[in-house]
Scaffold this motif. Structure first.
Motif, PDB file in Angstrom:
ATOM      1  N   LEU A  30      -8.590  -3.280  27.346  1.00  0.00           N
ATOM      2  CA  LEU A  30      -7.249  -2.870  26.753  1.00  0.00           C
ATOM      3  C   LEU A  30      -6.191  -3.538  27.620  1.00  0.00           C
ATOM      4  O   LEU A  30      -5.290  -3.953  27.179  1.00  0.00           O
ATOM      5  CB  LEU A  30      -7.082  -1.435  26.710  1.00  0.00           C
ATOM      6  N   GLY A  31      -6.602  -3.436  28.950  1.00  0.00           N
ATOM      7  CA  GLY A  31      -5.179  -4.302  29.814  1.00  0.00           C
ATOM      8  C   GLY A  31      -5.463  -5.649  29.503  1.00  0.00           C
ATOM      9  O   GLY A  31      -4.241  -6.305  29.468  1.00  0.00           O
ATOM     10  N   GLY A  33      -5.836  -7.254  26.813  1.00  0.00           N
ATOM     11  CA  GLY A  33      -5.034  -7.086  25.304  1.00  0.00           C
ATOM     12  C   GLY A  33      -3.572  -6.893  25.561  1.00  0.00           C
ATOM     13  O   GLY A  33      -2.683  -7.532  24.736  1.00  0.00           O
ATOM     14  N   GLY A  34      -3.183  -6.155  26.340  1.00  0.00           N
ATOM     15  CA  GLY A  34      -1.972  -5.794  26.620  1.00  0.00           C
ATOM     16  C   GLY A  34      -1.052  -6.956  27.391  1.00  0.00           C
ATOM     17  O   GLY A  34      -0.110  -7.155  26.979  1.00  0.00           O
ATOM     18  N   PHE A  35      -1.815  -7.504  28.084  1.00  0.00           N
ATOM     19  CA  PHE A  35      -1.345  -8.498  28.948  1.00  0.00           C
ATOM     20  C   PHE A  35      -1.237  -9.758  27.729  1.00  0.00           C
ATOM     21  O   PHE A  35      -0.231 -10.337  28.051  1.00  0.00           O
ATOM     22  CB  PHE A  35      -2.190  -9.463  29.959  1.00  0.00           C
ATOM     23  N   ALA A  37      -0.609  -9.668  24.680  1.00  0.00           N
ATOM     24  CA  ALA A  37       0.361  -9.437  23.861  1.00  0.00           C
ATOM     25  C   ALA A  37       1.826  -9.528  24.264  1.00  0.00           C
ATOM     26  O   ALA A  37       2.672 -10.156  23.754  1.00  0.00           O
ATOM     27  CB  ALA A  37       0.362  -7.964  23.330  1.00  0.00           C
ATOM     28  N   ALA A  38       1.884  -9.106  25.779  1.00  0.00           N
ATOM     29  CA  ALA A  38       3.249  -9.317  26.373  1.00  0.00           C
ATOM     30  C   ALA A  38       3.547 -10.702  26.859  1.00  0.00           C
ATOM     31  O   ALA A  38       4.571 -11.394  26.772  1.00  0.00           O
ATOM     32  CB  ALA A  38       3.133  -8.572  27.830  1.00  0.00           C
ATOM     33  N   ILE A  43       4.973  -8.296  22.095  1.00  0.00           N
ATOM     34  CA  ILE A  43       5.841  -7.275  22.555  1.00  0.00           C
ATOM     35  C   ILE A  43       6.755  -7.586  23.558  1.00  0.00           C
ATOM     36  O   ILE A  43       6.480  -8.442  24.455  1.00  0.00           O
ATOM     37  CB  ILE A  43       4.713  -5.884  22.994  1.00  0.00           C
TER      38      ILE A  43
END
Length: 162
Positions: A30-31, A33-35, A37-38, A43
């Motif tokens: 999840l970390g 994937g968030g990185f 995406a940013a 996002i």
């Protein structure tokens, strides 16, 4: 002796490490994937303007302003300073319709600037951080002399201590 009869081979059950490993793997996925995406701009990215809007956005016309030069003012400083003279030159930002009126009042403007700069302590003149305060004070005095709404700003073009 009852204790001696108890089997020594009975070990306490160990807790399973499966939930800990599963939580760690999920946190990493999840970390990451968030990185991504940013980083990819999916996002938290500013909205990209359309090409049609970008072509239409051209700078507008300049505001209706004129600059009225203020004659140089030379002020002799007191004996307690490192410098002997202050040379001050500025421009007044005015609406074009008021340029002639402000020019007509230039002797009064020079008088008020000269009087103010002579009254300021030499230590304050030598302080580089004091320029904003000095400028604001001079602008307010010029606005009082010329009348409200005529002078928009005072631009210091020369402030030399020698």
């Amino acid at each position: 002796m009852a204790e001696a009869d108890a089997p020594q081979d009975a070990e306490p059950k160990k807790k399973s490490k499966k939930p800990l490993v599963l939580g760690l793997v999920l946190a990493l996925v999840l970390g990451g994937g968030g990185f991504y995406a940013a980083w990819a701009g999916l996002i938290l990215a500013p909205a990209a303007p359309d090409h049609a809007e970008a072509e239409e956005e051209k700078p507008g016309p300049l505001p209706d302003i004129a600059f009225v030069p203020v004659e140089p003012v030379v002020i002799s400083l007191g004996p307690g300073s490192f410098s002997r003279h202050l040379k001050f030159t500025a421009q007044l930002e005015v609406a074009k319709s008021y340029a002639d009126e402000v020019t007509l009042l230039m002797p009064r403007i020079l008088d008020v600037l000269n009087s103010y700069l002579r009254a300021v302590a030499v230590a304050e003149l030598e302080d580089p951080a004091a320029m904003a305060r000095l400028r604001a004070q001079m602008l307010r005095r010029v606005q009082i002399v010329t009348g409200e709404g005529r002078v928009r700003d005072l631009l210091v073009t020369e402030f030399v201590l020698n």
